[in-house]
Design an enzyme around this catalytic site. Structure first.
Site, PDB file in Angstrom:
ATOM      1  N   LYS B 171      -7.861   2.029   4.555  1.00 51.60           N
ATOM      2  CA  LYS B 171      -6.415   1.843   4.721  1.00 51.60           C
ATOM      3  C   LYS B 171      -5.794   3.060   5.408  1.00 51.60           C
ATOM      4  O   LYS B 171      -4.913   2.919   6.271  1.00 51.60           O
ATOM      5  CB  LYS B 171      -5.748   1.580   3.370  1.00 51.60           C
ATOM      6  CG  LYS B 171      -4.233   1.361   3.427  1.00 51.60           C
ATOM      7  CD  LYS B 171      -3.836   0.067   4.138  1.00 51.60           C
ATOM      8  CE  LYS B 171      -2.325  -0.061   4.336  1.00 51.60           C
ATOM      9  NZ  LYS B 171      -1.583  -0.544   3.169  1.00 51.60           N
ATOM     10  N   LYS B 239       4.633   8.055   3.469  1.00 54.10           N
ATOM     11  CA  LYS B 239       3.800   8.282   2.280  1.00 54.10           C
ATOM     12  C   LYS B 239       2.327   8.071   2.630  1.00 54.10           C
ATOM     13  O   LYS B 239       1.457   8.881   2.305  1.00 54.10           O
ATOM     14  CB  LYS B 239       4.224   7.303   1.174  1.00 54.10           C
ATOM     15  CG  LYS B 239       3.470   7.449  -0.129  1.00 54.10           C
ATOM     16  CD  LYS B 239       3.464   6.140  -0.929  1.00 54.10           C
ATOM     17  CE  LYS B 239       2.464   5.153  -0.352  1.00 54.10           C
ATOM     18  NZ  LYS B 239       2.207   3.960  -1.152  1.00 54.10           N
TER      19      LYS B 239
END
Lengths: 287, 287
Positions: B171, B239
């Site tokens: 990811k 983030k």
């Protein structure tokens, strides 16, 4: 029948010139390499000893040479096009060259009532062979219209971007996106490998989503297989990136990521890998 | 009938939990927001007052919360899963969280004979709604196999990347490629605009060639239209980029272009645009 001049029968120029012949056009060509001369003569094209001679016989002249200097030599050199081209001749530079030089050349040709278009392409050798190139065109709309049948025999996506040089600017945009995306994919595969994760699995997962791109598909595979047979040589991508950064500097655009990608390709070439595909940036992107 | 626990019914979690209900599974959920509670109860799901209570009734527990700290709170907090989950329970973290934290959590759960998978997704809210997510899975193969029916009701591309944390690393790779490609497209469109060339024409030409990507298609359009309605919020991409760079620093990977992309997103957020789509990087990529 339309007489097409063709100067520059390299990897891209050769299949493009063949499409001119297949479309039934008279092809007049100039080539430095003797083997090219014989091949094209056997197909019915007419060889000439100089660009000047080609221009005498052509209504449209396609130039497909490596650099802006080469274009200037072909047009303004001792035996250049300028010495014999008739008013109304259209000169089309289909190589990747400087937008600034293009504007200057177009203005000089205009004084002789010769029209110019810049029409660099993307799609590579295979696109040239298959006549599926994308062609980015800069110049006057009326001239673009006249040249359109030529473009349509070479490519499937032909976009008139804007005025003289606009085609070259679009090509610069193309080249920086590809270079930056190569760096992006390379960094991701390095991150995976250094984290002890199989980069092939990561690529497989990412192909399905928003991170997908032609670069992930094709260059990502090259990186995984460590197979950098070109493709598009790092030497040429390097030249194009320097043109793009020159353009950025001319207009004061700040492109830090493109600059970084250029420096990666510079490093690759300076290490002696200029003949590899430019995705071999993977070999140096972490240095 | 399988009992599925679900914790974290946000933008992504809500449509994913609905797929569990549609597949005829018993859904046990914990939610902080009261409107979510009523909605899911009306659909036949069972509300519980804490993750601990959810765990009592579930064989598989899906966690979809924002940060690694939230995951730790849900699992190890005062009313956390750990206090009631039976041996053999499978805990699946489908959020985007830290690979390092994931490994640590998985080891701690293993001591209680609880299995863990990291299974972050890409495809966004629409992918969650359409059950077309890409799912990147880390953990033991036997456990992945048990959870596969769950994944298959949520996504179309499910790749078991490797051991614990490998899903999160994939990811991270996904997020850095997207961020770097956003910067690449942004720089190209800036170069065109500042050169006096229509960026929309450039994008149109480039869509046909090697520079094409999902980012050029979708985010390129957003940039041209100056429409940054999310999509994927800059706050969240920020983030994720910090997690990716944390991972790079852990393993000593040098990712200068990813770092630059992270800093662009940082600047965007610090200027107060964190709620825009992350392609709004176009507003700051030249600063």
């Amino acid at each position: 029948m339309q007489n097409i001049g063709f100067i520059g029968l390299g990897i891209m120029g050769t299949p493009m010139a063949l499409h001119m012949l297949r479309a039934g056009r008279n092809l007049h060509f100039y080539a430095r390499r003797p083997e090219v001369k014989a091949d094209f003569e056997s197909l019915g094209a007419t060889y000439h000893h100089s660009p000047e001679e080609v221009a005498k016989h052509s209504e449209i002249i396609i130039i497909n040479v490596a650099t802006s200097n080469d274009v200037e030599e072909v047009i303004f050199g001792q035996n250049g096009i300028i010495h014999s081209a008739k008013p109304g001749t259209i000169v089309i530079d289909m190589g990747t060259t400087s937008a600034n030089t293009t504007k200057r050349i177009a203005a000089q040709l205009r004084n002789k009532r010769i029209d110019m278009l810049d029409a660099p392409v993307s799609g590579g050798e295979q696109g040239a062979i298959d006549a599926t190139l994308s062609i980015m065109v800069g110049g006057d709309a009326a001239v673009v219209k006249k040249a359109m049948p030529i473009f349509e025999s070479l490519g499937t996506r032909i976009v008139h971007i804007g005025d003289h040089g606009a085609g070259q600017i679009a090509k610069a945009c193309n080249q920086i996106i590809i270079a930056e995306t190569i760096v992006a994919v390379s960094e991701a595969l390095h991150l995976a490998a250094q984290s002890g994760v199989d980069p092939a699995k990561v690529r497989e997962a990412l192909l399905g989503g928003f991170a997908n791109s032609k670069v992930l598909e094709i260059h990502g595979k090259r990186m995984l297989e460590n197979n950098y047979k070109p493709g598009f040589k790092a030497n040429l991508h390097r030249k194009d990136m320097h043109l793009a950064i020159e353009q950025a500097n001319t207009v004061g655009a700040n492109l830090p990521s493109a600059l970084h990608a250029m420096q990666c390709i510079d490093r690759l070439v300076l290490k002696g890998h200029g003949e590899l595909d430019s995705s071999a940036v993977h070999l140096v992107s972490e240095d």
